[in-house]
Design an enzyme around this catalytic site. Structure first.
Site, PDB file in Angstrom:
ATOM      1  N   PHE A   1      -8.511   1.219  -0.622  1.00 15.02           N
ATOM      2  CA  PHE A   1      -9.319   0.154  -1.220  1.00 15.02           C
ATOM      3  C   PHE A   1      -8.638  -0.488  -2.425  1.00 15.02           C
ATOM      4  CE2 PHE A   1     -12.205   3.139   0.867  1.00 15.02           C
ATOM      5  CZ  PHE A   1     -12.920   2.285   1.689  1.00 15.02           C
TER       6      PHE A   1
ATOM      7  N   VAL B   1       0.827  -1.212   0.000  1.00 12.83           N
ATOM      8  CA  VAL B   1       0.000   0.000   0.000  1.00 12.83           C
ATOM      9  C   VAL B   1       0.862   1.263   0.000  1.00 12.83           C
ATOM     10  CG1 VAL B   1      -1.575   1.358   1.445  1.00 12.83           C
ATOM     11  CG2 VAL B   1      -2.054  -1.032   0.992  1.00 12.83           C
TER      12      VAL B   1
ATOM     13  N   CYS C   1      -5.656  -9.347   3.033  1.00 14.20           N
ATOM     14  CA  CYS C   1      -6.713  -8.500   3.616  1.00 14.20           C
ATOM     15  C   CYS C   1      -7.950  -9.258   4.079  1.00 14.20           C
ATOM     16  CB  CYS C   1      -7.113  -7.427   2.611  1.00 14.20           C
ATOM     17  SG  CYS C   1      -5.803  -6.237   2.319  1.00 14.20           S
TER      18      CYS C   1
ATOM     19  N   THR D   1      -5.449  -0.626   7.567  1.00 13.93           N
ATOM     20  CA  THR D   1      -6.802  -1.020   7.963  1.00 13.93           C
ATOM     21  C   THR D   1      -6.797  -1.267   9.470  1.00 13.93           C
ATOM     22  OG1 THR D   1      -7.124  -2.035   5.805  1.00 13.93           O
ATOM     23  CG2 THR D   1      -8.628  -2.718   7.567  1.00 13.93           C
TER      24      THR D   1
ATOM     25  N   ASN E   1     -14.806  -4.874   3.000  1.00 13.74           N
ATOM     26  CA  ASN E   1     -14.122  -6.157   2.806  1.00 13.74           C
ATOM     27  C   ASN E   1     -14.999  -7.336   3.228  1.00 13.74           C
ATOM     28  OD1 ASN E   1     -11.902  -5.132   1.618  1.00 13.74           O
ATOM     29  ND2 ASN E   1     -10.478  -5.505   3.290  1.00 13.74           N
TER      30      ASN E   1
ATOM     31  N   PHE F   1     -16.990 -10.323  -8.030  1.00 15.64           N
ATOM     32  CA  PHE F   1     -16.819 -11.162  -6.836  1.00 15.64           C
ATOM     33  C   PHE F   1     -17.831 -12.297  -6.779  1.00 15.64           C
ATOM     34  CE2 PHE F   1     -13.399  -9.545  -4.215  1.00 15.64           C
ATOM     35  CZ  PHE F   1     -13.057  -8.430  -4.969  1.00 15.64           C
ATOM     36  N   LEU F   2     -18.223 -12.770  -7.952  1.00 20.06           N
ATOM     37  CA  LEU F   2     -19.114 -13.928  -8.008  1.00 20.06           C
ATOM     38  C   LEU F   2     -18.430 -15.067  -8.771  1.00 20.06           C
ATOM     39  CD1 LEU F   2     -22.684 -12.422  -8.609  1.00 20.06           C
ATOM     40  CD2 LEU F   2     -21.744 -13.383  -6.500  1.00 20.06           C
TER      41      LEU F   2
ATOM     42  N   ARG G   1      -6.554  -2.867  -4.941  1.00 13.83           N
ATOM     43  CA  ARG G   1      -6.365  -4.317  -5.007  1.00 13.83           C
ATOM     44  C   ARG G   1      -4.979  -4.604  -5.539  1.00 13.83           C
ATOM     45  NH1 ARG G   1     -10.555  -5.257  -9.520  1.00 13.83           N
ATOM     46  NH2 ARG G   1      -9.586  -3.260 -10.011  1.00 13.83           N
TER      47      ARG G   1
HETATM   48  N1  LIG Z   1      -2.122  -5.126   0.494  1.00 12.62           N
HETATM   49  C1  LIG Z   1      -3.298  -4.668   0.129  1.00 12.62           C
HETATM   50  O1  LIG Z   1      -3.826  -5.022  -0.934  1.00 12.62           O
HETATM   51  C2  LIG Z   1      -4.046  -3.694   1.017  1.00 12.62           C
HETATM   52  C3  LIG Z   1      -5.162  -3.015   0.496  1.00 12.62           C
HETATM   53  C4  LIG Z   1      -5.827  -2.114   1.308  1.00 12.62           C
HETATM   54  C5  LIG Z   1      -5.407  -1.902   2.614  1.00 12.62           C
HETATM   55  N2  LIG Z   1      -4.329  -2.597   3.098  1.00 12.62           N
HETATM   56  C6  LIG Z   1      -3.895  -2.316   4.466  1.00 12.62           C
HETATM   57  O2  LIG Z   1      -2.749  -1.498   4.404  1.00 12.62           O
HETATM   58  C7  LIG Z   1      -1.843  -1.816   5.454  1.00 12.62           C
HETATM   59  C8  LIG Z   1      -0.487  -2.153   4.888  1.00 12.62           C
HETATM   60  O3  LIG Z   1      -0.620  -3.327   4.097  1.00 12.62           O
HETATM   61  P1  LIG Z   1       0.545  -3.818   3.129  1.00 12.62           P
HETATM   62  O4  LIG Z   1       0.013  -4.961   2.365  1.00 12.62           O
HETATM   63  O5  LIG Z   1       1.100  -2.648   2.397  1.00 12.62           O
HETATM   64  O6  LIG Z   1       1.617  -4.321   4.220  1.00 12.62           O
HETATM   65  P2  LIG Z   1       3.162  -4.666   3.979  1.00 12.62           P
HETATM   66  O7  LIG Z   1       3.485  -5.696   5.005  1.00 12.62           O
HETATM   67  O8  LIG Z   1       3.406  -4.948   2.543  1.00 12.62           O
HETATM   68  O9  LIG Z   1       3.917  -3.296   4.322  1.00 12.62           O
HETATM   69  C9  LIG Z   1       4.006  -2.760   5.600  1.00 12.62           C
HETATM   70  C10 LIG Z   1       5.375  -2.111   5.722  1.00 12.62           C
HETATM   71  O10 LIG Z   1       5.420  -1.336   6.919  1.00 12.62           O
HETATM   72  C11 LIG Z   1       6.743  -1.400   7.413  1.00 12.62           C
HETATM   73  N3  LIG Z   1       6.738  -0.960   8.807  1.00 12.62           N
HETATM   74  C12 LIG Z   1       6.221  -1.558   9.895  1.00 12.62           C
HETATM   75  N4  LIG Z   1       6.426  -0.811  10.998  1.00 12.62           N
HETATM   76  C13 LIG Z   1       7.066   0.306  10.591  1.00 12.62           C
HETATM   77  C14 LIG Z   1       7.544   1.460  11.253  1.00 12.62           C
HETATM   78  N5  LIG Z   1       7.373   1.654  12.583  1.00 12.62           N
HETATM   79  N6  LIG Z   1       8.170   2.406  10.559  1.00 12.62           N
HETATM   80  C15 LIG Z   1       8.354   2.254   9.217  1.00 12.62           C
HETATM   81  N7  LIG Z   1       7.920   1.183   8.525  1.00 12.62           N
HETATM   82  C16 LIG Z   1       7.280   0.213   9.202  1.00 12.62           C
HETATM   83  C17 LIG Z   1       7.129  -2.845   7.192  1.00 12.62           C
HETATM   84  O11 LIG Z   1       8.530  -3.018   7.222  1.00 12.62           O
HETATM   85  C18 LIG Z   1       6.522  -3.109   5.814  1.00 12.62           C
HETATM   86  O12 LIG Z   1       7.442  -2.843   4.776  1.00 12.62           O
HETATM   87  C19 LIG Z   1      -2.501  -2.945   6.236  1.00 12.62           C
HETATM   88  O13 LIG Z   1      -3.216  -2.419   7.317  1.00 12.62           O
HETATM   89  C20 LIG Z   1      -3.459  -3.543   5.237  1.00 12.62           C
HETATM   90  O14 LIG Z   1      -4.554  -4.172   5.847  1.00 12.62           O
HETATM   91  C21 LIG Z   1      -3.635  -3.472   2.324  1.00 12.62           C
END
Ligand SMILES: NC(=O)c1ccc[n+]([C@@H]2O[C@H](COP(=O)([O-])OP(=O)(O)OC[C@H]3O[C@@H](n4cnc5c(N)ncnc54)[C@H](O)[C@@H]3O)[C@@H](O)[C@H]2O)c1
Length: 468
Positions: free
Chosen positions: A152, A11, A263, A122, A211, A252-253, A154
């Site tokens: 949001f 993200v 997620c 999230t 979600n 989503f069907l 993907r």
């Molecule tokens: N991946 C998706 O498709 C998606 C979509 C929507 C929302 N989200 C939400 O977004 C958030 C992040 O998801 P993601 O998939 O990008 O996670 P990710 O694990 O790919 O990335 C998180 C990053 O944060 C870093 N991090 C953790 N603590 C830290 C700190 N104190 N300082 C600096 N960096 C730090 C980690 O090293 C990691 O690189 C989650 O809450 C997830 O639910 C994800």
């Protein structure tokens, strides 16, 4: 505007790159030194289509930078985004907020001017209140407005989703913060984008409700798929038949091996926990999760049945390991419980995934990883399609027939038509395809289906009903 993005994962990196592409100045922060080093050397640590080009061009323009130093990054920006991970907490399924809390405290210590803190991670309802309290504990004079700005996008279509979202949700009652967020997303509102301003708690809940609803659609169609198999109906036609109704919608069907990824599994679980804690259970979501859990391993029974009820000593080729195509993300991928169940029953698994293999090797130690689909299929007793990567949609079945030990295909994404493969001499099993194809263990099911369909339409063979 000047932005600091804390957390440079799926993200954070996509959001940072897109904001810089709009013309904002972005500094992406991560505590993972290897990740930041790689980015500074022009290497992209994740697979996401188009991301490399976007990162490179904005880095070259000087609008996108990477660092491990939170303090310097946040001291003089308009907005700090929190985009760190919120995995399920071990043991109880609540969202683990340790990374959010740690990042918030670190940010608070270095703030100078008024700063909007926008949570993209999230997080459960009420987390914004906690962040605000923690920041003031660390820095009582910090002038912050903590906003919920759920994401949001993907994976696999993340850049498009970020640049052309269906909506942007901004949860805050602070007028200054709303103005800053509106200005930040202004390049998007040229496309008449709906920005939904809500209270912070409402915004936090919108993300979980969205979600959970999408996961509900998936579990719903998966149960209908099971019913189709019993009744001799075709779930793809059912999905089309209901999806053309605008009130339902076609997305989503798609019946398949159950939802996975970074997620849906953790977010549905976290919503259930929050709801239970507030004595307001979300029973539909509880059912959705339960259906999905049993489904993942149940898919292995399709493979076992196709091979006569016993896979011990047999070789199964698995195509696609990531939880969806166009990502390298293996978090909670349905391939993991499927493969574990197959190997538990004594089979050997050879697998191929176009980009997810490095991550897959860390979670699937007993699998033989191959260079391509045909190497995986060589000598296999069955070929199982788990993730619908484009390159699996036009496999050379004449070649596969020659190199496989037995011509059996289990298509968990329904990307092929059974009759086409049967014409090529394969035994085929999709998901929710209630047509009757004799093959070893399927004989018994064939009788079950006849019985069930006779009860409904005694004079018709279920092959006619399914239309496949
Ligand atoms: N991946 C998706 O498709 C998606 C979509 C929507 C929302 N989200 C939400 O977004 C958030 C992040 O998801 P993601 O998939 O990008 O996670 P990710 O694990 O790919 O990335 C998180 C990053 O944060 C870093 N991090 C953790 N603590 C830290 C700190 N104190 N300082 C600096 N960096 C730090 C980690 O090293 C990691 O690189 C989650 O809450 C997830 O639910 C994800």
């Amino acid at each position: 505007m000047r932005i600091a993005m804390i957390g440079t994962g799926y993200v954070g990196l996509v959001s940072g790159a897109c904001f810089s592409d709009f013309g904002h100045h972005v500094i992406c922060v991560d505590k993972d030194i290897e990740k930041i080093d790689a980015l500074n050397q022009g290497k992209i640590p994740i697979y996401e289509p188009e991301l490399e080009r976007l990162v490179t061009s904005n880095k070259d323009s000087g609008r996108l930078r990477f660092t491990t130093e939170i303090a310097a990054a946040v001291s003089d920006v308009d907005v700090v985004f929190l985009a760190v991970g919120t995995p399920a907490r071990r043991g109880d399924g609540h969202a683990d907020l340790q990374f959010v809390h740690a990042a918030a405290k670190e940010v608070a210590a270095s703030l100078k001017n008024f700063t909007v803190i926008a949570t993209k991670s999230t997080v459960p309802v009420g987390t914004g209140d906690d962040i605000e309290r923690l920041m003031h504990e660390v820095n009582p004079t910090a002038d912050v407005a903590v906003v919920s700005n759920p994401e949001f996008l993907r994976e696999g279509a993340a850049i498009r989703d970020f640049k052309f979202p269906d909506r942007i949700v901004v949860g805050s009652d602070d007028v200054r913060a709303r103005d800053v967020m509106a200005e930040l997303y202004r390049p998007l509102s040229l496309n008449r984008l709906p920005i939904l301003f809500t209270s912070r708690r409402t915004a936090e809940l919108i993300k979980y409700a969205a979600n959970a609803f999408l996961a509900t659609k998936i579990s719903f169609i998966n149960e209908i798929a099971d019913l189709c198999e019993k009744l001799g109906a075709d779930v793809q036609e059912v999905a089309r038949g209901i999806g053309l109704d605008n009130r339902i919608g076609a997305k989503f069907l798609h019946a398949g091996p159950g939802f996975g990824g970074s997620c849906f599994p953790k977010d549905t679980l976290a919503l259930i926990k929050t709801a239970q804690d507030h004595d307001s259970p979300v029973r539909i979501v509880e059912a959705v999760v339960a259906i999905n859990e049993t489904r993942k391993r149940a898919m292995s029974r399709k493979v076992v049945n196709m091979l006569g009820g016993d896979v011990r000593g047999k070789t199964i080729a698995v195509l696609g390991l990531t939880f969806k195509p166009n990502t390298d993300d293996m978090r909670d991928a349905p391939s993991i419980p499927l493969i574990t169940a197959i190997t538990d029953r004594g089979a050997k698994v050879k697998a191929f995934d176009p980009v997810g293999q490095d991550h897959a090797k860390q979670v699937l130690p007993d699998v033989e990883f191959c260079e391509n689909s045909y190497e995986a299929a060589e000598g296999a007793d069955a070929l199982v399609i788990v993730t619908e990567w484009e390159q699996f949609r036009a496999l050379d079945f004449k070649r596969l027939k020659k190199i496989m030990t037995t011509p059996v295909v289990v298509d968990l994404r329904n990307i092929y038509r059974g009759e086409d493969l049967e014409r090529e001499g394969f035994a085929y099993e999709g998901v929710g395809k209630g047509s009757l194809r004799p093959w070893n263990g399927l004989e018994r099911r064939k009788a079950d289906v006849r019985k069930a369909s006779d009860e409904i339409t005694p004079s018709r063979d279920s092959r006619d009903i399914s239309g496949t």
